[in-house]
Design a protein around this motif. Structure first.
Motif, PDB file in Angstrom:
ATOM      1  N   ALA A  97     -32.478  -6.464  10.775  1.00 34.08           N
ATOM      2  CA  ALA A  97     -31.342  -7.396  10.830  1.00 34.08           C
ATOM      3  C   ALA A  97     -31.554  -8.567   9.877  1.00 34.08           C
ATOM      4  N   ARG A  98     -32.790  -9.020   9.752  1.00 33.88           N
ATOM      5  CA  ARG A  98     -33.096 -10.116   8.827  1.00 33.88           C
ATOM      6  C   ARG A  98     -32.837  -9.689   7.388  1.00 33.88           C
ATOM      7  N   LEU A  99     -33.216  -8.448   7.049  1.00 31.24           N
ATOM      8  CA  LEU A  99     -32.965  -7.942   5.696  1.00 31.24           C
ATOM      9  C   LEU A  99     -31.472  -7.775   5.440  1.00 31.24           C
ATOM     10  N   ALA A 100     -30.715  -7.308   6.456  1.00 31.97           N
ATOM     11  CA  ALA A 100     -29.268  -7.161   6.288  1.00 31.97           C
ATOM     12  C   ALA A 100     -28.605  -8.514   6.048  1.00 31.97           C
ATOM     13  N   ARG A 101     -29.047  -9.535   6.769  1.00 32.35           N
ATOM     14  CA  ARG A 101     -28.478 -10.868   6.547  1.00 32.35           C
ATOM     15  C   ARG A 101     -28.799 -11.376   5.137  1.00 32.35           C
ATOM     16  N   LEU A 102     -30.004 -11.092   4.666  1.00 35.59           N
ATOM     17  CA  LEU A 102     -30.369 -11.526   3.317  1.00 35.59           C
ATOM     18  C   LEU A 102     -29.533 -10.807   2.258  1.00 35.59           C
ATOM     19  N   GLU A 103     -29.311  -9.511   2.434  1.00 39.38           N
ATOM     20  CA  GLU A 103     -28.478  -8.764   1.479  1.00 39.38           C
ATOM     21  C   GLU A 103     -27.046  -9.290   1.466  1.00 39.38           C
ATOM     22  N   LYS A 104     -26.510  -9.572   2.631  1.00 39.15           N
ATOM     23  CA  LYS A 104     -25.139 -10.095   2.694  1.00 39.15           C
ATOM     24  C   LYS A 104     -25.038 -11.453   2.017  1.00 39.15           C
ATOM     25  N   CYS A 105     -25.986 -12.323   2.285  1.00 45.77           N
ATOM     26  CA  CYS A 105     -25.975 -13.664   1.688  1.00 45.77           C
ATOM     27  C   CYS A 105     -26.159 -13.588   0.176  1.00 45.77           C
ATOM     28  N   ALA A 106     -27.078 -12.742  -0.288  1.00 45.01           N
ATOM     29  CA  ALA A 106     -27.341 -12.642  -1.720  1.00 45.01           C
ATOM     30  C   ALA A 106     -26.132 -12.110  -2.468  1.00 45.01           C
TER      31      ALA A 106
END
Length: 624
Positions: free
Chosen positions: A564-573
């Motif tokens: 979930a942390r990686l998904a949030r980072l991908e969305k933000c980036a």
């Protein structure tokens, strides 16, 4: 760069500057001073005063030989001063070897019996490839004064009378035969020659000013040059004819040599007893700015792991310092990544137990193992590690590379360069803040066609005491994460001569770090953040590394939280930098998931080079 005295005088002269601008300039100088601490010799911008060689003086002499006691005038002319050239050289990577004052070789004086003086040798100054050369204009206060302005200033400062001024100017321009100085100045032919010389000097001065105002020197030395790039037409010359060496780009012409007394022979004066002195060489003030020609530029917050990543990609060849405090890297560092046909890169061929830890920890561990005798029977770098299966195999017959070093040369198919830069924090690029180390080092990646943003994927959470070992790393080889001691922190503060950086400024969430980096890049140069092609989530081994109660593997909840942390980072980036952005989680310390990073970087470098070749072909077609 201004000296302390020059800075104080400029403050007094420009009293209309606001206090905010003065404080901003002081902070900028402090940031530049920090980057030079610790013995760093890297220099990426420099102001250089270049002066061509002075021409040799003419000679006032008369021919003497047996039975000819009164021969004709025989003074030779002076040699021309040596010119100064700039030559781009790929072996250099800094401007620190270039002196701030460059003076060409002077020409020799003329002699009797019609012997002209020898011209001064050309002076070639080697600069790194990627240097941008700009000439400072007449209104720039950093520009050095030319020979006429210096002469004017010296005469005014001396407080001389009109007659003394004329005498001083004549002394600088004329050579008289011994005992005939006062007689010559009274002759009409000398006065006519003096007027014509002043006219020529005035035209030369005006021509130089027009050239400086309309066509100042601007060079972009972005490639190595040689005879094939010069205008030499002696390629098909017969054997035995020496070809001229390529000297580079002409910067400052040498001064013309003085005229001997035979030049002034006329029907009214058959025995002139005067000659002219050589002219001063051309003086220019240049601003040199080094913009490294790296294919990929790394940007990130302090302690994001950029230096560790560069070491892992280059197999430890990049000489970068790694430590547990902020701003370990003070200046840009360039490393070379070599890739084979099957996608293997040199960094993954190091021994399996290699861990890129802090520099001090690695050196201390190496010394301890040396004392214990663990390296007594170790193989050299030229010996294969598996002596049973490799000693009888010819390295040229292997299908893929097995070890780094010169053995990899046989399989290298592509190479590209990566530039590691100091960390950026908030307000680094602000013209009135210059937080951290400022932003001047970003000129090193201005030419990079692709930028890679490196963020600390584990920031914002409590790091575990023991790092997760890789499948090729024994658990006994893994040491707890090193926490910098108070002595280390005090040493860093002393080196930076500044207040300690607030940990909140550095340990920020990866999404917030991306926003800060984008804002700083846009502040430095508009549109620079659009070149970010990939986000590397480094230190992924610290995320979801807490083992479950019944096994040493991470728990299912920790794994889901990491996803979930990686998904949030991908969305933000992708919201900040574009939908086509790629986010890759890696562990540079344990060399995990780096092959994908190398493959993507190789594609970016190939794409940029193909575009550059296409542009060059279009330009060549238009030229034809």
């Amino acid at each position: 760069m201004f000296t302390r005295r020059t800075f104080c005088s400029s403050i007094r002269k420009c009293s209309q500057r606001s206090q905010e601008e003065i404080e901003a300039y002081k902070r900028k100088r402090q940031a530049e001073w920090k980057r030079k601490q610790g013995g760093n010799s890297f220099l990426d911008h420099l102001i250089v005063t270049v002066r061509g060689g002075k021409g040799g003086d003419g000679c006032a002499a008369f021919h003497r030989e047996k039975f000819k006691p009164y021969g004709p005038p025989s003074g030779g002319g002076g040699g021309r001063g040596g010119a100064v050239y700039l030559l781009p050289t790929p072996s250099l990577s800094t401007l620190s070897t270039i002196p701030s004052r460059i003076h060409g070789h002077n020409g020799e004086n003329g002699r009797g019996t019609w012997q002209n003086g020898k011209a001064g040798e050309p002076l070639v100054i080697k600069v790194p490839v990627g240097t941008v050369v700009r000439e400072l204009g007449r209104k720039d206060p950093r520009r050095a004064k030319d020979e006429w302005e210096n002469e004017e200033e010296a005469i005014v400062a001396a407080g001389l009378t009109t007659e003394e001024r004329v005498e001083k100017m004549r002394e600088k321009r004329w050579v008289h035969y011994p005992g005939y100085g006062e007689i010559n100045v009274e002759r009409d032919d000398f006065k006519e020659a003096e007027v014509s010389m002043y006219k020529l000097e005035r035209e030369r001065r005006l021509a130089r000013r027009r050239r400086l105002d309309s066509n100042p020197i601007y060079l972009d030395l972005d490639k190595e040059e040689g005879l094939e790039n010069s205008s030499t037409e002696a390629v098909n010359a017969p054997l035995g004819i020496r070809q001229n060496d390529y000297l580079g780009h002409l910067i400052a012409q040498g001064g013309q040599g003085g005229l001997g007394n035979p030049h002034f022979v006329s029907s009214a004066n058959r025995t002139p007893r005067y000659a002219t002195r050589g002219h001063e060489g051309e003086r220019v003030t240049l601003f040199l700015e080094l913009k490294l020609l790296a294919d990929i530029g790394l940007v990130g917050m302090p302690n994001a792991g950029k230096s560790t990543l560069l070491r892992a990609l280059t197999g430890g060849r990049a000489k970068t310092d790694v430590a547990g405090y902020a701003f370990t890297t003070l200046n840009p560092v360039v490393g070379i990544v070599r890739v084979s046909e099957d996608g293997t890169f040199e960094g993954e061929l190091v021994p399996d137990d290699t861990v890129y830890d802090e520099t001090k920890i690695e050196s201390r561990s190496f010394e301890e193992r040396m004392k214990q005798g663990e390296y007594a029977n170790s193989l050299t770098r030229n010996q294969p590690r598996d002596t049973v299966s490799k000693t009888s195999v010819d390295p040229h017959t292997e299908s893929k590379p097995t070890r780094p070093g010169h053995h990899f040369d046989l399989y290298e198919a592509f190479r590209f360069t990566i530039a590691d830069n100091p960390g950026l924090i908030e307000n680094s690029a602000s013209p009135f803040a210059h937080a951290g180390l400022g932003h001047s080092f970003l000129r090193a990646i201005e030419r990079s066609p692709a930028l890679v943003c490196v963020v600390d994927f584990s920031s914002g959470q409590q790091p575990p005491e023991v790092a997760l070992p890789t499948e090729n790393t024994a658990s006994s080889d893994v040491e707890p994460l090193a926490v910098p001691t108070d002595a280390v922190v005090d040493d860093v503060i002393l080196r930076n001569q500044a207040k300690p950086i607030d940990p909140i400024t550095i340990d920020v969430d990866p999404c917030e770090a991306i926003k800060i980096l984008k804002a700083e890049l846009e502040t430095y140069q508009e549109g620079m953040s659009s070149r970010i092609r990939m986000v590397i989530a480094n230190k992924a081994d610290l995320v979801a590394s807490q083992p479950s109660s019944d096994s040493s593997s991470p728990s299912a909840e920790a794994i889901e939280e990491a996803k979930a942390r990686l998904a949030r980072l991908e969305k933000c980036a992708r919201q900040e930098l574009g939908e086509d952005l790629i986010v890759v989680p890696v562990s540079a310390k344990y060399r995990m998931n780096l092959r994908k990073v190398v493959a993507l970087m190789k594609g970016y470098a190939e794409e940029a080079r193909n575009e550059k070749m296409a542009v060059q072909e279009v330009v060549e077609e238009e030229a034809w």
